[in-house]
Design a protein around this motif. Structure first.
Motif, PDB file in Angstrom:
ATOM      1  N   ARG A   1      -1.282  -2.539 -11.565  1.00 21.20           N
ATOM      2  CA  ARG A   1      -2.412  -3.456 -11.537  1.00 21.20           C
ATOM      3  C   ARG A   1      -2.028  -4.746 -10.826  1.00 21.20           C
ATOM      4  O   ARG A   1      -2.779  -5.291 -10.033  1.00 21.20           O
ATOM      5  CB  ARG A   1      -2.880  -3.743 -12.972  1.00 21.20           C
ATOM      6  CG  ARG A   1      -4.160  -4.562 -13.059  1.00 21.20           C
ATOM      7  CD  ARG A   1      -4.670  -4.680 -14.489  1.00 21.20           C
ATOM      8  NE  ARG A   1      -3.603  -4.922 -15.458  1.00 21.20           N
ATOM      9  CZ  ARG A   1      -2.960  -6.090 -15.591  1.00 21.20           C
ATOM     10  NH1 ARG A   1      -3.291  -7.096 -14.830  1.00 21.20           N
ATOM     11  NH2 ARG A   1      -1.996  -6.232 -16.481  1.00 21.20           N
ATOM     12  N   LYS A   2      -0.814  -5.209 -11.076  1.00 21.42           N
ATOM     13  CA  LYS A   2      -0.373  -6.446 -10.425  1.00 21.42           C
ATOM     14  C   LYS A   2      -0.259  -6.256  -8.913  1.00 21.42           C
ATOM     15  O   LYS A   2      -0.599  -7.133  -8.136  1.00 21.42           O
ATOM     16  CB  LYS A   2       0.959  -6.895 -11.007  1.00 21.42           C
ATOM     17  CG  LYS A   2       0.795  -7.602 -12.327  1.00 21.42           C
ATOM     18  CD  LYS A   2       2.136  -8.044 -12.862  1.00 21.42           C
ATOM     19  CE  LYS A   2       2.094  -8.253 -14.368  1.00 21.42           C
ATOM     20  NZ  LYS A   2       3.395  -7.983 -14.973  1.00 21.42           N
ATOM     21  N   LEU A   3       0.245  -5.098  -8.513  1.00 18.75           N
ATOM     22  CA  LEU A   3       0.327  -4.822  -7.075  1.00 18.75           C
ATOM     23  C   LEU A   3      -1.064  -4.833  -6.453  1.00 18.75           C
ATOM     24  O   LEU A   3      -1.269  -5.396  -5.384  1.00 18.75           O
ATOM     25  CB  LEU A   3       0.973  -3.453  -6.823  1.00 18.75           C
ATOM     26  CG  LEU A   3       2.489  -3.338  -6.916  1.00 18.75           C
ATOM     27  CD1 LEU A   3       2.954  -2.030  -6.308  1.00 18.75           C
ATOM     28  CD2 LEU A   3       3.166  -4.489  -6.179  1.00 18.75           C
ATOM     29  N   GLN A   4      -2.004  -4.199  -7.160  1.00 24.35           N
ATOM     30  CA  GLN A   4      -3.368  -4.139  -6.642  1.00 24.35           C
ATOM     31  C   GLN A   4      -3.948  -5.543  -6.501  1.00 24.35           C
ATOM     32  O   GLN A   4      -4.594  -5.864  -5.509  1.00 24.35           O
ATOM     33  CB  GLN A   4      -4.251  -3.271  -7.542  1.00 24.35           C
ATOM     34  CG  GLN A   4      -5.642  -3.034  -6.968  1.00 24.35           C
ATOM     35  CD  GLN A   4      -5.595  -2.342  -5.605  1.00 24.35           C
ATOM     36  OE1 GLN A   4      -5.059  -1.251  -5.476  1.00 24.35           O
ATOM     37  NE2 GLN A   4      -6.128  -2.998  -4.563  1.00 24.35           N
ATOM     38  N   GLU A   5      -3.674  -6.395  -7.484  1.00 18.04           N
ATOM     39  CA  GLU A   5      -4.177  -7.768  -7.408  1.00 18.04           C
ATOM     40  C   GLU A   5      -3.595  -8.492  -6.199  1.00 18.04           C
ATOM     41  O   GLU A   5      -4.280  -9.224  -5.493  1.00 18.04           O
ATOM     42  CB  GLU A   5      -3.806  -8.536  -8.684  1.00 18.04           C
ATOM     43  CG  GLU A   5      -4.715  -8.218  -9.868  1.00 18.04           C
ATOM     44  CD  GLU A   5      -4.146  -8.718 -11.196  1.00 18.04           C
ATOM     45  OE1 GLU A   5      -4.642  -8.258 -12.236  1.00 18.04           O
ATOM     46  OE2 GLU A   5      -3.193  -9.547 -11.188  1.00 18.04           O
ATOM     47  N   ARG A   6      -2.331  -8.264  -5.980  1.00 19.87           N
ATOM     48  CA  ARG A   6      -1.658  -8.905  -4.851  1.00 19.87           C
ATOM     49  C   ARG A   6      -2.250  -8.400  -3.526  1.00 19.87           C
ATOM     50  O   ARG A   6      -2.476  -9.169  -2.605  1.00 19.87           O
ATOM     51  CB  ARG A   6      -0.157  -8.582  -4.942  1.00 19.87           C
ATOM     52  CG  ARG A   6       0.689  -9.115  -3.831  1.00 19.87           C
ATOM     53  CD  ARG A   6       0.975 -10.611  -3.969  1.00 19.87           C
ATOM     54  NE  ARG A   6       1.666 -11.098  -2.783  1.00 19.87           N
ATOM     55  CZ  ARG A   6       1.472 -12.312  -2.261  1.00 19.87           C
ATOM     56  NH1 ARG A   6       0.660 -13.163  -2.836  1.00 19.87           N
ATOM     57  NH2 ARG A   6       2.116 -12.675  -1.173  1.00 19.87           N
ATOM     58  N   ILE A   7      -2.508  -7.086  -3.460  1.00 26.14           N
ATOM     59  CA  ILE A   7      -3.107  -6.503  -2.259  1.00 26.14           C
ATOM     60  C   ILE A   7      -4.456  -7.166  -1.962  1.00 26.14           C
ATOM     61  O   ILE A   7      -4.722  -7.586  -0.833  1.00 26.14           O
ATOM     62  CB  ILE A   7      -3.292  -4.970  -2.431  1.00 26.14           C
ATOM     63  CG1 ILE A   7      -1.938  -4.268  -2.353  1.00 26.14           C
ATOM     64  CG2 ILE A   7      -4.244  -4.408  -1.375  1.00 26.14           C
ATOM     65  CD1 ILE A   7      -1.970  -2.775  -2.620  1.00 26.14           C
ATOM     66  N   ASP A   8      -5.267  -7.309  -2.997  1.00 24.91           N
ATOM     67  CA  ASP A   8      -6.585  -7.915  -2.807  1.00 24.91           C
ATOM     68  C   ASP A   8      -6.456  -9.352  -2.299  1.00 24.91           C
ATOM     69  O   ASP A   8      -7.204  -9.787  -1.436  1.00 24.91           O
ATOM     70  CB  ASP A   8      -7.371  -7.911  -4.131  1.00 24.91           C
ATOM     71  CG  ASP A   8      -7.676  -6.492  -4.599  1.00 24.91           C
ATOM     72  OD1 ASP A   8      -7.557  -5.564  -3.770  1.00 24.91           O
ATOM     73  OD2 ASP A   8      -8.005  -6.307  -5.787  1.00 24.91           O
TER      74      ASP A   8
ATOM     75  N   GLU B   1       0.824  -1.200   0.000  1.00 26.66           N
ATOM     76  CA  GLU B   1       0.000   0.000   0.000  1.00 26.66           C
ATOM     77  C   GLU B   1       0.863   1.257   0.000  1.00 26.66           C
ATOM     78  O   GLU B   1       0.505   2.276  -0.568  1.00 26.66           O
ATOM     79  CB  GLU B   1      -0.986  -0.033   1.165  1.00 26.66           C
ATOM     80  CG  GLU B   1      -2.169  -0.899   0.778  1.00 26.66           C
ATOM     81  CD  GLU B   1      -3.136  -1.173   1.905  1.00 26.66           C
ATOM     82  OE1 GLU B   1      -2.808  -0.854   3.064  1.00 26.66           O
ATOM     83  OE2 GLU B   1      -4.215  -1.720   1.609  1.00 26.66           O
ATOM     84  N   TYR B   2       2.008   1.140   0.633  1.00 29.73           N
ATOM     85  CA  TYR B   2       2.948   2.257   0.627  1.00 29.73           C
ATOM     86  C   TYR B   2       3.523   2.442  -0.783  1.00 29.73           C
ATOM     87  O   TYR B   2       3.700   3.530  -1.286  1.00 29.73           O
ATOM     88  CB  TYR B   2       4.067   1.969   1.629  1.00 29.73           C
ATOM     89  CG  TYR B   2       5.193   2.973   1.590  1.00 29.73           C
ATOM     90  CD1 TYR B   2       5.108   4.152   2.314  1.00 29.73           C
ATOM     91  CD2 TYR B   2       6.330   2.749   0.820  1.00 29.73           C
ATOM     92  CE1 TYR B   2       6.132   5.093   2.270  1.00 29.73           C
ATOM     93  CE2 TYR B   2       7.355   3.676   0.774  1.00 29.73           C
ATOM     94  CZ  TYR B   2       7.251   4.846   1.498  1.00 29.73           C
ATOM     95  OH  TYR B   2       8.256   5.765   1.450  1.00 29.73           O
ATOM     96  N   LEU B   3       3.798   1.323  -1.407  1.00 33.41           N
ATOM     97  CA  LEU B   3       4.495   1.335  -2.686  1.00 33.41           C
ATOM     98  C   LEU B   3       3.621   1.781  -3.850  1.00 33.41           C
ATOM     99  O   LEU B   3       4.084   2.465  -4.767  1.00 33.41           O
ATOM    100  CB  LEU B   3       4.984  -0.093  -2.950  1.00 33.41           C
ATOM    101  CG  LEU B   3       6.298  -0.263  -3.672  1.00 33.41           C
ATOM    102  CD1 LEU B   3       7.391   0.550  -3.014  1.00 33.41           C
ATOM    103  CD2 LEU B   3       6.667  -1.746  -3.677  1.00 33.41           C
ATOM    104  N   LEU B   4       2.367   1.383  -3.785  1.00 36.84           N
ATOM    105  CA  LEU B   4       1.479   1.573  -4.933  1.00 36.84           C
ATOM    106  C   LEU B   4       1.541   2.983  -5.537  1.00 36.84           C
ATOM    107  O   LEU B   4       1.785   3.137  -6.729  1.00 36.84           O
ATOM    108  CB  LEU B   4       0.050   1.185  -4.538  1.00 36.84           C
ATOM    109  CG  LEU B   4      -0.938   0.976  -5.688  1.00 36.84           C
ATOM    110  CD1 LEU B   4      -0.448  -0.050  -6.676  1.00 36.84           C
ATOM    111  CD2 LEU B   4      -2.290   0.559  -5.135  1.00 36.84           C
TER     112      LEU B   4
END
Ligand SMILES: Nc1nc2c(ncn2[C@@H]2O[C@H](COP(=O)(O)OP(=O)(O)OP(=O)(O)O)[C@@H](O)[C@H]2O)c(=O)[nH]1
Ligand SMILES: [Mg+2]
Length: 427
Positions: A173-180, A137-140
């Protein structure tokens, strides 16, 4: 999650620290804070190549420090082979990007550094997931070319972005998927924790939680009081995951005692948020033991920093016993100011054992009133009520004779009302 600070085989990462003396703080505050940042950086495994400071009325919108100063530091960093610049303040994503352009290397802030240490130290699955979530979340919003290899290294394949999607967009988008994904996994783990906690509470022992600034001696105290073997060392954030042990007081009263993660000044909000689940032990506690390294020159400021975090997690109003630790290495005695301000503090040395007996008796005294002692008379056919008494109370004695059952029981105060209809008349 790839480490924010990569360790290379050849040599350790060289870091340059930057502190800012803002109008709101004194020069001494800035120095103390920068010294703590250096300790954090060393804990994270970096080598300190140098540091720079600037006095500012307020942060510059684009680069936090002045642009001229930034260029000056950048030249210095290049000469000194610096790989990472670490700011002692929280940078906005835009400031972070601009600074990386000027310094031409990775720029971290205090938050990122703390996140890095947490990720190096997390041991349990839950701890690891919580920290990865906070990092992502920090990185996004900060993804730049210095980070953009991140998601690819994780090896996620298959999802190919739509036409015209840039590398950065696809990384995001990949980060967001991982977060979810982590969020839903964490949810499952938390449900399980809740079940475990409910199980413990059925034992009806009061809960005490050890809180305090990092390195104050919390784990040493847990070990001293319960014979546990929690890692205690002279490092910041030695403990991340909570450990709970039974403590049997000299009065034979049982208490569940939890050691928790330490707090620090400017603790990133995202991290507090991520650790809410582990910090639930603190929120649930009947009593907090606030351990203070009273031999530290900044002991008072550390108390304030801990109180801020306690307020943030909704535990500010908890009954709290102040525990002044490390009196063995105190030159002289506790300052008059501190003694007056915290008149009920218990002075101890978790290391030598000094003051532990008075501490135990104080814990006993503090916890006693959390459970009211009731004499109840309940008709035998009211099975649900009888079950409830056993579920929430500590039954000291019970007698089933005739139509009514008689219980002597300790009940948490917030549940008293439920049982008032069954109070036995005074003999
Ligand atoms: N001299 C002295 N040192 C102590 C005392 N209590 C703890 N220490 C030392 O202080 C350091 C930190 O102790 P820990 O118990 O790991 O501290 P903590 O509060 O659990 O720290 P974190 O988990 O990192 O937040 C260790 O080196 C301990 O040996 C004490 O009473 N006196
Ligand atoms: Mg600890």
């Amino acid at each position: 999650m790839k480490a924010l600070i990569q360790t290379r085989d050849t040599r350790s990462i060289r870091a340059f620290l930057i502190g800012v003396e803002l109008k709101s703080a004194s020069a001494a505050d800035m120095r103390e804070s920068l010294a703590e940042l250096a300790e954090l950086a060393t804990t994270a495994g970096t080598e300190i190549a140098g540091e720079g400071t600037q006095k500012l009325a307020s942060p510059a919108a684009a680069t936090f420090i002045g642009r001229g100063k930034a260029l000056e530091f950048a030249a210095l960093c290049q000469q000194n082979d610096v790989d990472t610049v670490i700011f002692d303040e929280e940078l906005s994503p835009a400031q972070n990007r601009n600074l990386e352009k000027i310094f031409e290397c990775k720029v971290l802030d205090r938050t990122a550094l703390i996140l890095e240490i947490f990720s190096q130290r997390a041991r349990t699955r839950e701890g690891k997931m919580q920290i990865e979530l906070a990092q992502l979340e920090y990185l996004l919003p900060r993804l730049t070319r210095f980070w953009s290899h991140l998601s690819r290294q994780r090896g996620s394949t298959g999802s190919i972005g739509g036409e015209g999607e840039s590398q950065l967009e696809s990384d995001r988008r990949k980060l967001q998927e991982r977060i979810d994904k982590i969020e839903s996994e964490l949810d499952a783990v938390r449900r399980q924790r809740r079940t475990q906690r409910a199980g413990r509470q059925r034992a009806n022992w009061p809960l005490a939680s050890i809180v305090g600034y990092t390195n104050a001696g919390k784990s040493t105290l847990l070990n001293r009081l319960t014979g546990a073997h929690v890692l205690a060392e002279d490092k910041l954030f030695a403990t991340l995951d909570p450990t709970t042990r039974r403590l049997r007081l000299p009065t034979k009263q049982n208490v569940l005692l939890t050691d928790t993660v330490g707090f620090i000044k400017k603790l990133p909000h995202g991290l507090v948020e991520a650790f809410k689940a582990t910090l639930e032990e603190v929120v649930q506690a009947d009593l907090l033991l606030h351990v203070v390294d009273v031999s530290h020159p900044q002991a008072e400021e550390q108390i304030e920093a801990v109180n801020l975090v306690l307020a943030e997690i909704g535990a500010a109003a908890k009954p709290t016993l102040m525990v002044f630790n490390k009196i063995d290495q105190l030159a002289g005695s506790v300052s008059a100011v501190m003694r007056e301000k915290y008149a009920h503090a218990v002075c101890i040395s978790a290391k030598t054992g000094e003051g532990i007996a008075p501490l135990l008796s104080e814990i006993g005294t503090q916890l006693r009133p959390t459970r009211e002692f009731l004499d109840l008379r309940v008709p035998q056919e009211k099975a649900a009520v009888i079950a409830r008494i056993h579920a929430v109370g500590q039954v000291v004695s019970s007698r089933y004779t005739g139509k009514n059952a008689r219980f002597k029981v300790r009940i948490p105060p917030h549940l008293l009302e439920e049982f008032t209809p069954f109070l036995a008349a005074e003999a």
